[in-house]
Design an enzyme around this catalytic site. Structure first.
Site, PDB file in Angstrom:
ATOM      1  N   ARG A  54      24.700 -36.380  -8.057  1.00  0.00           N
ATOM      2  CA  ARG A  54      24.459 -37.767  -8.416  1.00  0.00           C
ATOM      3  C   ARG A  54      24.978 -38.406  -8.302  1.00  0.00           C
ATOM      4  NH1 ARG A  54      26.174 -34.875 -14.415  1.00  0.00           N
ATOM      5  NH2 ARG A  54      24.188 -34.053 -15.287  1.00  0.00           N
ATOM      6  N   ASP A  56      27.151 -41.477  -6.198  1.00  0.00           N
ATOM      7  CA  ASP A  56      27.574 -42.581  -6.235  1.00  0.00           C
ATOM      8  C   ASP A  56      26.826 -44.155  -5.833  1.00  0.00           C
ATOM      9  OD1 ASP A  56      29.453 -41.890  -7.924  1.00  0.00           O
ATOM     10  OD2 ASP A  56      31.335 -41.909  -6.577  1.00  0.00           O
ATOM     11  N   TYR A 114      26.848 -33.595   3.533  1.00  0.00           N
ATOM     12  CA  TYR A 114      26.832 -34.893   3.656  1.00  0.00           C
ATOM     13  C   TYR A 114      27.323 -35.317   5.179  1.00  0.00           C
ATOM     14  CZ  TYR A 114      27.224 -34.599  -0.947  1.00  0.00           C
ATOM     15  OH  TYR A 114      26.592 -34.758  -2.933  1.00  0.00           O
ATOM     16  N   ARG A 202      34.181 -38.612   0.122  1.00  0.00           N
ATOM     17  CA  ARG A 202      35.069 -39.893   0.324  1.00  0.00           C
ATOM     18  C   ARG A 202      36.789 -39.344   0.868  1.00  0.00           C
ATOM     19  NH1 ARG A 202      32.559 -44.161  -3.542  1.00  0.00           N
ATOM     20  NH2 ARG A 202      33.993 -44.696  -2.899  1.00  0.00           N
TER      21      ARG A 202
END
Length: 253
Positions: A54, A56, A114, A202
């Site tokens: 999910r 952002d 990522y 992040r």
């Protein structure tokens, strides 16, 4: 005669700039909503996809995974082509295939990768504004790589997740984490793990940036992990620098 229900897996790429993230919500357009609407129109069924990650608002993807159940007779591998005709240019389904009915993209063992991209130069580049984080201060990539090594393995990453997280188990495993600079002045943090907490990548990126500018030493990462306190880590890097690259599942899928 009742038609057989099949489960279809999609690999979805998207530029997240214009969306309020993956998950359907009342206050804005999302990737999940766009897929649901396009699939419902294409197949003539009420389709609700289940996503693997999910992401952002503002986060991008080259390989997020979603599944849905359908009675359609369209060959599974052809669905992506028909679906892309009904999606905007910033959402593209890369592949579609049939998977076992019990396959769930969030419950199966997976390895997610990522990339966090930082445009590290004195002047911005307008064509990179959507998928990199512009940062003008010089970054010491070698020190950032040294710090990244402390993240490898299985740790409690409570210091590296949003204080708003509701999960009780904050232990995760990082399989690899590299930091490299390209000729285009882009510093890329590439990280693979078996699972991630809310905002974890992040926050890791923001902390490694703090290392890169000399605010903290690489070895301090070990102390941050042990503190299990969000305030011990660096800032949360902006969403636009983050891209989900791929999700790898077991041999059965």
């Amino acid at each position: 005669m009742e038609r057989e229900m099949r489960r279809i897996k999609l690999v979805v790429a998207y530029e997240g700039t214009n969306y309020c993230g993956w998950q359907v919500q009342p206050n804005g357009v999302t990737i999940e909503e766009m897929l649901n609407n396009a699939l419902t129109e294409l197949l003539g069924e009420n389709i609700q996809v289940i996503g693997a990650s999910r992401t952002d608002a503002g986060v991008h993807s080259l390989g997020n995974v979603a599944v849905f159940d359908t009675e359609t007779k369209i060959p599974p591998e052809k669905i992506c082509f028909a679906l892309n005709q009904r999606l905007p240019e910033d959402i593209v389904v890369q592949t579609s295939c049939e998977v076992p009915k019990d396959f769930h993209p969030r419950r199966c063992y997976s390895e997610k990768t990522y990339a966090y991209r930082i445009l590290n130069r004195k002047i911005p580049v307008p064509t990179l504004r959507h998928d990199t984080y512009f940062y003008y201060r010089d970054l010491d990539v070698e020190k950032m790589q040294q710090a990244a090594l402390y993240l490898l393995g299985r740790h409690d990453f409570k210091s590296f997740c949003s204080a708003k997280t509701t999960v009780e188990d904050t232990v995760r495993e990082i399989l690899s984490c590299t930091v490299e600079r390209s000729l285009e002045h882009v510093v890329t943090i590439r990280i693979t793990g078996t699972g991630f907490l809310y905002n974890m990548v992040r926050i890791i990126a923001g902390t490694l940036i703090s290392v890169g500018i000399g605010e903290i030493e690489p070895s301090v990462i070990e102390k941050i992990l042990k503190k299990k306190d969000r305030s011990a880590a660096g800032p949360t890097a902006p969403a636009q620098g983050l891209t989900m690259l791929e999700i790898k599942y077991g041999k059965s899928t």
